[in-house]
Design a protein around this motif. Structure first.
Motif, PDB file in Angstrom:
ATOM      1  N   ILE A   1      -5.861  -1.077   2.053  1.00 16.36           N
ATOM      2  CA  ILE A   1      -5.075  -1.812   3.055  1.00 16.36           C
ATOM      3  C   ILE A   1      -4.606  -0.874   4.160  1.00 16.36           C
ATOM      4  O   ILE A   1      -4.708  -1.181   5.358  1.00 16.36           O
ATOM      5  CB  ILE A   1      -3.868  -2.511   2.388  1.00 16.36           C
ATOM      6  CG1 ILE A   1      -4.346  -3.636   1.475  1.00 16.36           C
ATOM      7  CG2 ILE A   1      -2.906  -3.049   3.443  1.00 16.36           C
ATOM      8  CD1 ILE A   1      -3.253  -4.216   0.600  1.00 16.36           C
ATOM      9  N   LEU A   2      -4.088   0.299   3.766  1.00 15.42           N
ATOM     10  CA  LEU A   2      -3.610   1.265   4.759  1.00 15.42           C
ATOM     11  C   LEU A   2      -4.756   1.751   5.648  1.00 15.42           C
ATOM     12  O   LEU A   2      -4.585   1.911   6.866  1.00 15.42           O
ATOM     13  CB  LEU A   2      -2.944   2.445   4.056  1.00 15.42           C
ATOM     14  CG  LEU A   2      -1.643   2.151   3.319  1.00 15.42           C
ATOM     15  CD1 LEU A   2      -1.150   3.380   2.566  1.00 15.42           C
ATOM     16  CD2 LEU A   2      -0.566   1.665   4.276  1.00 15.42           C
ATOM     17  N   SER A   3      -5.910   1.973   5.046  1.00 18.81           N
ATOM     18  CA  SER A   3      -7.071   2.423   5.825  1.00 18.81           C
ATOM     19  C   SER A   3      -7.490   1.354   6.833  1.00 18.81           C
ATOM     20  O   SER A   3      -7.828   1.670   7.982  1.00 18.81           O
ATOM     21  CB  SER A   3      -8.240   2.751   4.892  1.00 18.81           C
ATOM     22  OG  SER A   3      -7.921   3.854   4.065  1.00 18.81           O
ATOM     23  N   ALA A   4      -7.470   0.097   6.410  1.00 19.65           N
ATOM     24  CA  ALA A   4      -7.843  -0.996   7.314  1.00 19.65           C
ATOM     25  C   ALA A   4      -6.854  -1.109   8.471  1.00 19.65           C
ATOM     26  O   ALA A   4      -7.255  -1.337   9.630  1.00 19.65           O
ATOM     27  CB  ALA A   4      -7.907  -2.306   6.538  1.00 19.65           C
ATOM     28  N   LEU A   5      -5.570  -0.939   8.181  1.00 17.30           N
ATOM     29  CA  LEU A   5      -4.567  -0.988   9.244  1.00 17.30           C
ATOM     30  C   LEU A   5      -4.756   0.163  10.227  1.00 17.30           C
ATOM     31  O   LEU A   5      -4.623  -0.015  11.444  1.00 17.30           O
ATOM     32  CB  LEU A   5      -3.158  -0.931   8.640  1.00 17.30           C
ATOM     33  CG  LEU A   5      -2.638  -2.200   7.967  1.00 17.30           C
ATOM     34  CD1 LEU A   5      -1.373  -1.915   7.172  1.00 17.30           C
ATOM     35  CD2 LEU A   5      -2.361  -3.282   9.012  1.00 17.30           C
ATOM     36  N   GLU A   6      -5.085   1.322   9.697  1.00 18.06           N
ATOM     37  CA  GLU A   6      -5.289   2.483  10.567  1.00 18.06           C
ATOM     38  C   GLU A   6      -6.511   2.287  11.458  1.00 18.06           C
ATOM     39  O   GLU A   6      -6.479   2.567  12.662  1.00 18.06           O
ATOM     40  CB  GLU A   6      -5.446   3.735   9.708  1.00 18.06           C
ATOM     41  CG  GLU A   6      -5.396   5.029  10.491  1.00 18.06           C
ATOM     42  CD  GLU A   6      -5.299   6.240   9.593  1.00 18.06           C
ATOM     43  OE1 GLU A   6      -4.860   7.299  10.074  1.00 18.06           O
ATOM     44  OE2 GLU A   6      -5.672   6.138   8.403  1.00 18.06           O
ATOM     45  N   ARG A   7      -7.584   1.775  10.885  1.00 16.62           N
ATOM     46  CA  ARG A   7      -8.807   1.541  11.670  1.00 16.62           C
ATOM     47  C   ARG A   7      -8.582   0.501  12.761  1.00 16.62           C
ATOM     48  O   ARG A   7      -9.159   0.586  13.843  1.00 16.62           O
ATOM     49  CB  ARG A   7      -9.946   1.087  10.755  1.00 16.62           C
ATOM     50  CG  ARG A   7     -10.512   2.170   9.852  1.00 16.62           C
ATOM     51  CD  ARG A   7     -11.847   1.734   9.260  1.00 16.62           C
ATOM     52  NE  ARG A   7     -11.751   0.469   8.538  1.00 16.62           N
ATOM     53  CZ  ARG A   7     -11.456   0.374   7.244  1.00 16.62           C
ATOM     54  NH1 ARG A   7     -11.213   1.477   6.537  1.00 16.62           N
ATOM     55  NH2 ARG A   7     -11.397  -0.800   6.651  1.00 16.62           N
ATOM     56  N   SER A   8      -7.724  -0.489  12.462  1.00 16.22           N
ATOM     57  CA  SER A   8      -7.482  -1.556  13.440  1.00 16.22           C
ATOM     58  C   SER A   8      -6.471  -1.150  14.508  1.00 16.22           C
ATOM     59  O   SER A   8      -6.257  -1.886  15.473  1.00 16.22           O
ATOM     60  CB  SER A   8      -6.974  -2.809  12.722  1.00 16.22           C
ATOM     61  OG  SER A   8      -5.662  -2.588  12.202  1.00 16.22           O
TER      62      SER A   8
ATOM     63  N   ILE B   1       5.204  -3.040   9.198  1.00 17.84           N
ATOM     64  CA  ILE B   1       6.177  -2.678   8.170  1.00 17.84           C
ATOM     65  C   ILE B   1       5.538  -2.975   6.822  1.00 17.84           C
ATOM     66  O   ILE B   1       5.091  -4.094   6.570  1.00 17.84           O
ATOM     67  CB  ILE B   1       7.490  -3.471   8.330  1.00 17.84           C
ATOM     68  CG1 ILE B   1       8.164  -3.116   9.652  1.00 17.84           C
ATOM     69  CG2 ILE B   1       8.435  -3.178   7.153  1.00 17.84           C
ATOM     70  CD1 ILE B   1       9.345  -4.015   9.999  1.00 17.84           C
ATOM     71  N   ILE B   2       5.492  -1.985   5.975  1.00 17.66           N
ATOM     72  CA  ILE B   2       4.854  -2.119   4.666  1.00 17.66           C
ATOM     73  C   ILE B   2       5.927  -2.100   3.579  1.00 17.66           C
ATOM     74  O   ILE B   2       6.768  -1.200   3.539  1.00 17.66           O
ATOM     75  CB  ILE B   2       3.849  -0.979   4.428  1.00 17.66           C
ATOM     76  CG1 ILE B   2       2.739  -1.036   5.482  1.00 17.66           C
ATOM     77  CG2 ILE B   2       3.258  -1.054   3.023  1.00 17.66           C
ATOM     78  CD1 ILE B   2       1.912   0.216   5.563  1.00 17.66           C
ATOM     79  N   VAL B   3       5.897  -3.090   2.714  1.00 17.86           N
ATOM     80  CA  VAL B   3       6.818  -3.163   1.581  1.00 17.86           C
ATOM     81  C   VAL B   3       6.005  -3.113   0.302  1.00 17.86           C
ATOM     82  O   VAL B   3       5.121  -3.946   0.089  1.00 17.86           O
ATOM     83  CB  VAL B   3       7.663  -4.457   1.609  1.00 17.86           C
ATOM     84  CG1 VAL B   3       8.599  -4.495   0.401  1.00 17.86           C
ATOM     85  CG2 VAL B   3       8.454  -4.547   2.907  1.00 17.86           C
ATOM     86  N   TYR B   4       6.294  -2.136  -0.535  1.00 17.18           N
ATOM     87  CA  TYR B   4       5.634  -2.041  -1.837  1.00 17.18           C
ATOM     88  C   TYR B   4       6.680  -2.326  -2.911  1.00 17.18           C
ATOM     89  O   TYR B   4       7.665  -1.600  -3.033  1.00 17.18           O
ATOM     90  CB  TYR B   4       5.034  -0.654  -2.047  1.00 17.18           C
ATOM     91  CG  TYR B   4       4.368  -0.497  -3.404  1.00 17.18           C
ATOM     92  CD1 TYR B   4       3.064  -0.937  -3.609  1.00 17.18           C
ATOM     93  CD2 TYR B   4       5.059   0.052  -4.473  1.00 17.18           C
ATOM     94  CE1 TYR B   4       2.454  -0.819  -4.846  1.00 17.18           C
ATOM     95  CE2 TYR B   4       4.460   0.168  -5.722  1.00 17.18           C
ATOM     96  CZ  TYR B   4       3.158  -0.267  -5.900  1.00 17.18           C
ATOM     97  OH  TYR B   4       2.580  -0.161  -7.130  1.00 17.18           O
ATOM     98  N   ALA B   5       6.466  -3.389  -3.657  1.00 17.73           N
ATOM     99  CA  ALA B   5       7.379  -3.758  -4.739  1.00 17.73           C
ATOM    100  C   ALA B   5       6.541  -4.314  -5.885  1.00 17.73           C
ATOM    101  O   ALA B   5       5.311  -4.291  -5.838  1.00 17.73           O
ATOM    102  CB  ALA B   5       8.419  -4.779  -4.264  1.00 17.73           C
ATOM    103  N   ALA B   6       7.187  -4.804  -6.918  1.00 17.98           N
ATOM    104  CA  ALA B   6       6.446  -5.305  -8.076  1.00 17.98           C
ATOM    105  C   ALA B   6       7.296  -6.272  -8.865  1.00 17.98           C
ATOM    106  O   ALA B   6       8.518  -6.361  -8.673  1.00 17.98           O
ATOM    107  CB  ALA B   6       6.010  -4.142  -8.980  1.00 17.98           C
ATOM    108  N   ASP B   7       6.633  -6.975  -9.759  1.00 17.04           N
ATOM    109  CA  ASP B   7       7.324  -7.802 -10.741  1.00 17.04           C
ATOM    110  C   ASP B   7       7.941  -6.855 -11.774  1.00 17.04           C
ATOM    111  O   ASP B   7       7.672  -5.652 -11.791  1.00 17.04           O
ATOM    112  CB  ASP B   7       6.311  -8.737 -11.397  1.00 17.04           C
ATOM    113  CG  ASP B   7       6.971  -9.783 -12.282  1.00 17.04           C
ATOM    114  OD1 ASP B   7       8.212  -9.891 -12.245  1.00 17.04           O
ATOM    115  OD2 ASP B   7       6.237 -10.470 -13.007  1.00 17.04           O
TER     116      ASP B   7
END
Length: 214
Positions: free
Chosen positions: A23-30, A37-43
């Motif tokens: 996902i990060l690579s795709a955002l960088e390429r675009s 803003i990226i949020v990383y969380a979990a159940d």
């Protein structure tokens, strides 16, 4: 069997790590990475053996604590803050970061004060599992109450001295007032959140009051 559970669990972590990287690579390429803003969380997580559990049907830290990483414009880089937050606080935080009005119906609180200067937005936390267990955390202690038709149990932990919750202090005479104040806080949360009127909470509070009356 336990080794297989652990292998599966860590394989999933590796899979998620790879997916986030893509996902990060795709955002960088675009060219959109700097405006995202990226949020990383979990159940809630599996206990994978801690306290003898494999699932997440408990209120120990192994399961109730979740990862929470926020990155992007307006977020200090490399900063870690030790404050109480709920996952429900993410939405109003994103609203504020994006200059969007927070809807009146939203119950969470923006974490911007926490992110910017480490200011607390909650002085305690209320935790629940089905109609069987309720807990409150207020530094440095955590009170867990178990109530069913057949069981009544209380646990009290000092989270600073005992972060892995191995030493139950609920019967310590010197902490009777701590236990009482946390029990009152638990009941305050019940009233504030109307927990006893919810289908799941009703079972716990029925048994809680029944045992307290005895």
């Amino acid at each position: 069997e336990i080794r297989q559970h652990l292998a599966d669990y860590y394989a999933m972590i590796s899979h998620v790590d790879d997916a986030v990287g893509r996902i990060l690579s795709a955002l960088e390429r675009s060219g959109k990475l700097e405006n995202t803003i990226i949020v990383y969380a979990a159940d809630n997580g599996l206990a994978v053996g801690s306290h003898g559990f494999m699932g997440k049907q408990n209120l120990y830290e192994d399961s109730v604590r979740v990862p929470l990483i926020i990155s992007g414009s307006g977020i200090p880089e490399g900063k870690t803050v030790d404050q109480y937050v709920y996952l429900s606080d993410i939405f109003p935080t994103l609203c504020q970061l994006c200059d969007v009005e927070i809807p009146a119906s939203v119950e969470g609180k923006s974490m911007l004060p926490v992110i910017e200067n480490g200011q607390a937005i909650h002085d305690s936390l209320y935790l629940a599992y089905e109609g069987k267990v309720r807990a409150v955390k207020k530094a440095p202690y955590k009170l867990i109450e178990y109530r069913t038709d057949k069981m009544r149990r209380t646990q009290l932990f000092d989270m600073e001295k005992d972060p892995y919750e191995q030493d139950d202090l609920s019967e310590e005479e010197g902490l009777a007032e701590v236990r009482r104040s946390l029990a009152l806080l638990l009941e305050d949360y019940n009233e504030k959140l109307d927990d006893c009127r919810h289908r799941i909470g009703r079972e716990f509070w029925k048994n809680y009051r029944k045992t307290e009356e005895r």
